[in-house]
Design a protein around this motif. Sequence first.
Motif, PDB file in Angstrom:
ATOM      1  N   ALA A  63       0.690  -1.148   0.158  1.00  9.65           N
ATOM      2  CA  ALA A  63       0.134   0.148  -0.075  1.00  9.65           C
ATOM      3  C   ALA A  63       0.812   1.184  -0.096  1.00  9.65           C
ATOM      4  CB  ALA A  63      -0.821  -0.171   1.212  1.00  9.65           C
ATOM      5  N   THR A  64       0.440   2.397  -0.587  1.00 12.14           N
ATOM      6  CA  THR A  64       1.024   3.394  -0.392  1.00 12.14           C
ATOM      7  C   THR A  64       1.121   4.267   1.117  1.00 12.14           C
ATOM      8  OG1 THR A  64      -0.913   4.726  -1.258  1.00 12.14           O
ATOM      9  CG2 THR A  64       0.587   3.978  -3.068  1.00 12.14           C
ATOM     10  N   PRO A  65       2.206   4.814   1.185  1.00 14.98           N
ATOM     11  CA  PRO A  65       2.293   5.463   2.569  1.00 14.98           C
ATOM     12  C   PRO A  65       1.591   7.059   2.583  1.00 14.98           C
ATOM     13  CG  PRO A  65       4.319   5.889   1.364  1.00 14.98           C
ATOM     14  CD  PRO A  65       3.385   5.082   0.462  1.00 14.98           C
ATOM     15  N   ILE A  66       1.190   7.473   3.807  1.00 13.75           N
ATOM     16  CA  ILE A  66       0.419   8.687   3.729  1.00 13.75           C
ATOM     17  C   ILE A  66       1.806   9.606   3.243  1.00 13.75           C
ATOM     18  CG2 ILE A  66       0.154  10.659   5.415  1.00 13.75           C
ATOM     19  CD1 ILE A  66      -2.331   9.182   5.209  1.00 13.75           C
ATOM     20  N   ARG A  67       1.517  10.326   2.313  1.00 11.36           N
ATOM     21  CA  ARG A  67       2.420  11.458   1.789  1.00 11.36           C
ATOM     22  C   ARG A  67       1.848  12.906   1.462  1.00 11.36           C
ATOM     23  NH1 ARG A  67       5.455   9.118   4.119  1.00 11.36           N
ATOM     24  NH2 ARG A  67       7.304   7.731   3.514  1.00 11.36           N
ATOM     25  N   LEU A  68       2.500  13.714   2.183  1.00  7.01           N
ATOM     26  CA  LEU A  68       1.971  15.270   1.859  1.00  7.01           C
ATOM     27  C   LEU A  68       2.771  16.045   1.134  1.00  7.01           C
ATOM     28  CD1 LEU A  68       0.734  15.685   5.475  1.00  7.01           C
ATOM     29  CD2 LEU A  68      -0.501  14.797   3.507  1.00  7.01           C
TER      30      LEU A  68
END
Length: 418
Positions: free
Chosen positions: A337-342
């Motif tokens: 899964a993709t990480p939280i990225r801002l």
Amino acid sequence: MSRFRRTALAAILTVATAALPVAVGPPAPAAAALPTAAVALGDSFISGEGAGAYAPVTDLNGVAQPFPGWSAANNNAYFCHRSPNASLFKAELPGITDRFNLACSGGQPYDIANASASRAKGRQVAAQLDQLRAVGQTHDIDLVLVGLGSNNSSFTFGTVAEKCANRFIADAWTGWWEFWAYLGGPVEQKPCSDADLATAAQVNAATAETTAAVRQILTTLDQIDADGQHRIVFQDYTNPLPPELASTYWEEDSRDDTRDKFRDLGAERYAAGCPIHRASLAPGQRFSQGLGTLVSSVRSTLSAEFPTADLVYLNVQRAFDGARLCESAGSPGNALATPIRLQDGTSGVFVTSLSGYDKLDIQRIANTCGTYFQTCQESWHPSAAGHQVLGRCLTGAAATAARTVACVRSTDGTVRVS
């Protein structure tokens, strides 16, 4: 003339007509068989959100929209994020000639029969049924992958994820005595509960809404499919987070996430892709299971209404077992899964580490996501590798004789559909 004589005369005329020679012309040319198609309908877990390499998407005006820039309006059709790496394109589907991805990130049941643009925060794309009808004019539709229900008029996956992640970040960087706010106002600092994610009433409403939308899909397919033979696979949802984090992510600098302020731990979990309270994980798992029940219920209800339809429920809740974010050390590199990225503004550069940032920095970065959702909307979705696994799940669902199947990842990484 008596009825007997009329009947006899009619019989004679019938025999006489049958005896007349019939002109035989050349046989009519057989209609060319249409190429077969597999079609994806629904939301981000189907469109390919998180898988990258997004294709231009045709908007309501018939214009193909390429990437419009990070500061563009989020309703731009491109942000449907239709990826050639989506599971539809990774599945082995013998006999299928062409594949059409009509799903849209953020898609709701409303968007099936209506233009998404006609609701709040909808994208500038036509109703998915209108797009499906266009495919039916040129193709024989044999398989339809449907992923629907995680976004609806009661709750959306994006808002649920944003809520729980923001609470963790706010708790990690601010003390209970400090008052500051994101754009939407003060953010709570306690873990998410079941009611924060979706109440029973909301799930019931979402189930009814989703059932009605999928009923429209089945009715439309019966009207447009060239040979009337098609399988519909109802896929549910994979939680990007595990039931429990690996112990390496439990505390940092002798602080866990039950303390007031834990910036080092907050930075560690963000870097690993899982900025979340441990106490939020169990409600999150129940939320995912509830979505599975929703999708299964939709299939059961419509199976009774359409007894001859070929409907399969594909349970993928364990498809990422052992490879969820922070399920083991080394996340996010070993996760599906993709990480939280801002982003810090619409820079196009993702912030991968929050170490050294103060609370005002964090506020600014978080507000970028709130103002320009496209800068963070890939977060907590199947990655390209995750969609490849989901493609293997779809391969099994397309070939099964069962009506309900589960796709499970084993500890050695093999994927089994049964």
